[in-house]
Design a protein around this motif. Structure first.
Motif, mmCIF file in Angstrom:
data_model
loop_
_atom_site.group_PDB
_atom_site.id
_atom_site.type_symbol
_atom_site.label_atom_id
_atom_site.label_comp_id
_atom_site.label_asym_id
_atom_site.label_seq_id
_atom_site.Cartn_x
_atom_site.Cartn_y
_atom_site.Cartn_z
ATOM 1 N N LYS A 156 -17.034 5.835 18.904
ATOM 2 C CA LYS A 156 -15.935 6.804 18.797
ATOM 3 C C LYS A 156 -14.645 6.116 18.872
ATOM 4 N N GLY A 157 -13.531 6.695 18.090
ATOM 5 C CA GLY A 157 -12.246 5.922 18.530
ATOM 6 C C GLY A 157 -11.285 6.302 17.427
ATOM 7 N N ARG A 158 -10.145 6.496 17.501
ATOM 8 C CA ARG A 158 -8.977 6.728 16.797
ATOM 9 C C ARG A 158 -7.776 5.981 16.526
ATOM 10 N N GLY A 159 -7.336 5.832 15.467
ATOM 11 C CA GLY A 159 -5.967 4.857 15.432
ATOM 12 C C GLY A 159 -5.800 4.528 13.864
ATOM 13 N N GLY B 7 -7.624 -0.409 10.901
ATOM 14 C CA GLY B 7 -7.537 -1.815 11.150
ATOM 15 C C GLY B 7 -6.917 -2.115 12.413
ATOM 16 N N GLN B 8 -6.473 -1.177 13.315
ATOM 17 C CA GLN B 8 -5.878 -1.301 14.611
ATOM 18 C C GLN B 8 -6.804 -1.472 15.721
ATOM 19 N N LEU B 9 -6.619 -2.842 16.448
ATOM 20 C CA LEU B 9 -7.366 -3.051 17.577
ATOM 21 C C LEU B 9 -7.204 -1.997 18.701
ATOM 22 N N LEU B 10 -8.452 -1.491 19.155
ATOM 23 C CA LEU B 10 -8.261 -0.443 20.288
ATOM 24 C C LEU B 10 -8.491 -0.785 21.491
ATOM 25 N N THR C 177 -13.035 -3.251 19.144
ATOM 26 C CA THR C 177 -13.287 -2.012 18.488
ATOM 27 C C THR C 177 -11.986 -1.961 17.697
ATOM 28 N N VAL C 178 -12.407 -1.558 16.362
ATOM 29 C CA VAL C 178 -11.441 -1.495 15.334
ATOM 30 C C VAL C 178 -11.458 -0.161 14.483
ATOM 31 N N ALA C 179 -10.141 0.592 14.512
ATOM 32 C CA ALA C 179 -10.210 1.937 13.905
ATOM 33 C C ALA C 179 -10.550 1.691 12.512
ATOM 34 N N CYS C 180 -11.132 2.784 11.885
ATOM 35 C CA CYS C 180 -11.550 2.882 10.516
ATOM 36 C C CYS C 180 -10.781 4.256 9.873
ATOM 37 N N GLY C 181 -11.321 4.352 8.695
ATOM 38 C CA GLY C 181 -10.637 5.603 8.324
ATOM 39 C C GLY C 181 -10.890 7.043 8.807
ATOM 40 N N THR D 61 -3.087 -4.481 18.047
ATOM 41 C CA THR D 61 -2.887 -5.578 16.768
ATOM 42 C C THR D 61 -3.469 -5.165 15.821
ATOM 43 N N HIS D 62 -3.100 -5.176 14.675
ATOM 44 C CA HIS D 62 -3.283 -4.659 13.108
ATOM 45 C C HIS D 62 -4.203 -5.888 12.398
ATOM 46 N N PHE D 63 -5.121 -5.695 11.907
ATOM 47 C CA PHE D 63 -6.077 -6.496 11.165
ATOM 48 C C PHE D 63 -5.919 -6.182 9.838
ATOM 49 N N GLY D 64 -5.269 -7.276 9.004
ATOM 50 C CA GLY D 64 -5.116 -7.020 7.528
ATOM 51 C C GLY D 64 -6.453 -6.839 6.826
#
Length: 311
Positions: A258-261, A264-267, A272-276, A308-311
């Motif tokens: 679970k996560g929100r952002g 591509g954002q590091l949570l 842990t990286v946010a997805c669609g 941090t945002h992953f491209g």
């Protein structure tokens, strides 16, 4: 139990368990056909295929034609007087004159439940599609792409976190056993094959380089399935700014969390990286030229901040 005179055709690691099964069952392996040695390693020396290595150690004659377009290659095969050819991930197209050469034709082991996932990459495509079940099929080869009659089939589940590498290894050994049973039935005159159904046909083309890139805007489950479908090779990847320079990072394992952002954002500090929708935690990653490491260890070496945002 009557024994068969077999010609085996295969090339990669996936093929070796089936060849071993045939040898151990006592069938007469007249010859092995495999892809020619390829340049590999730092010195780019010629390296024989895994099937050729096994055959050489077992004292089985090895043939490495580049194709079967010339009559000499077909005549060479015919001279072996095989009862059957067993084909497992050989990598060459077999024309009709080759398919008809063995007395009982050619039996192929395919890593899917045909007619689903005909083609070159059935293991990866099944995982990428989120399939929960797959298997192996022994079929009588014809000139189509995995279109021949089905002789035997065995199903296995695909676990929610199973990688392509893990599924590959399991299918290789399940398939070897299944082909052994098929040859036993053939030797007794009891192998029956039936046409494939017209319903449920899907295709599994080769994986392209672009498909290995992670698109964070996709739902977390799709991202997770892509990661495990590409593990260990070619490896799903994302781009991160490490030490001031952009670098590709392979992801070998992940879990959905679970996560929100923003996609591509590091949570957090667990990679842990946010997805669609929701998020994925990257539990095993690998930098170019480095050993695989946990996501936590990766962030210890590169303390990227939350957001941090992953491209």
């Amino acid at each position: 139990m009557p024994k068969l005179r077999v010609v085996f055709m295969g090339t990669p690691d996936f093929s070796v368990p089936t060849l071993s099964e045939i040898v151990c069952a006592g069938h007469d392996v007249a010859a092995v056909y495999t892809q020619p040695p390829r340049p590999a390693g730092r010195g780019m020396g010629l390296r024989p295929s895994p099937v050729q290595k096994f055959a050489d150690e077992a004292g089985i004659p090895v043939y490495t034609p580049r194709n079967f377009r010339n009559p000499e290659s077909v005549a060479e095969l015919a001279a072996l007087q095989a009862d059957v050819a067993v084909v497992v991930a050989y990598g060459l197209i077999l024309p009709r004159r080759v398919l008809d050469t063995p007395a009982y034709g050619c039996l192929n082991l395919h890593a899917s439940l045909l007619p689903r996932w005909r083609g070159a990459a059935p293991i990866q495509r099944a995982i990428m599609a989120g399939d929960t079940e797959t298997g192996v099929t022994v079929m009588q080869m014809d000139e189509g792409m995995d279109t021949g009659p089905i002789c035997m089939m065995e199903r296995i589940p695909i676990g929610p976190d199973m990688t392509a590498g893990e599924l590959h290894d399991e299918l290789a050994f399940v398939g070897a056993s299944l082909m052994g049973k098929a040859l036993d039935r053939l030797a007794r005159g009891e192998l029956e094959c039936r046409p494939q159904p017209d319903e449920g046909v899907t295709y599994a083309p080769k994986i392209t380089k672009e498909e290995a890139r992670i698109h964070w805007e996709n739902p977390a489950q799709e991202v997770h399935d892509r990661i495990r479908a590409m593990s260990p090779f070619p490896g799903a990847w994302f781009e991160a700014l490490l030490g001031g320079r952009p670098e590709r990072v392979k992801v070998l394992r992940s879990v959905c969390v679970k996560g929100r952002g923003e996609p591509g954002q590091l949570l957090d500090n667990q990679l842990t990286v946010a997805c669609g929708n929701q998020a994925v935690r990257l539990t095993k990653v690998q930098r170019a030229g480095k050993r695989p490491m946990s996501g936590v260890d990766f962030l210890r070496g590169f303390p990227l901040g939350k957001g941090t945002h992953f491209g």
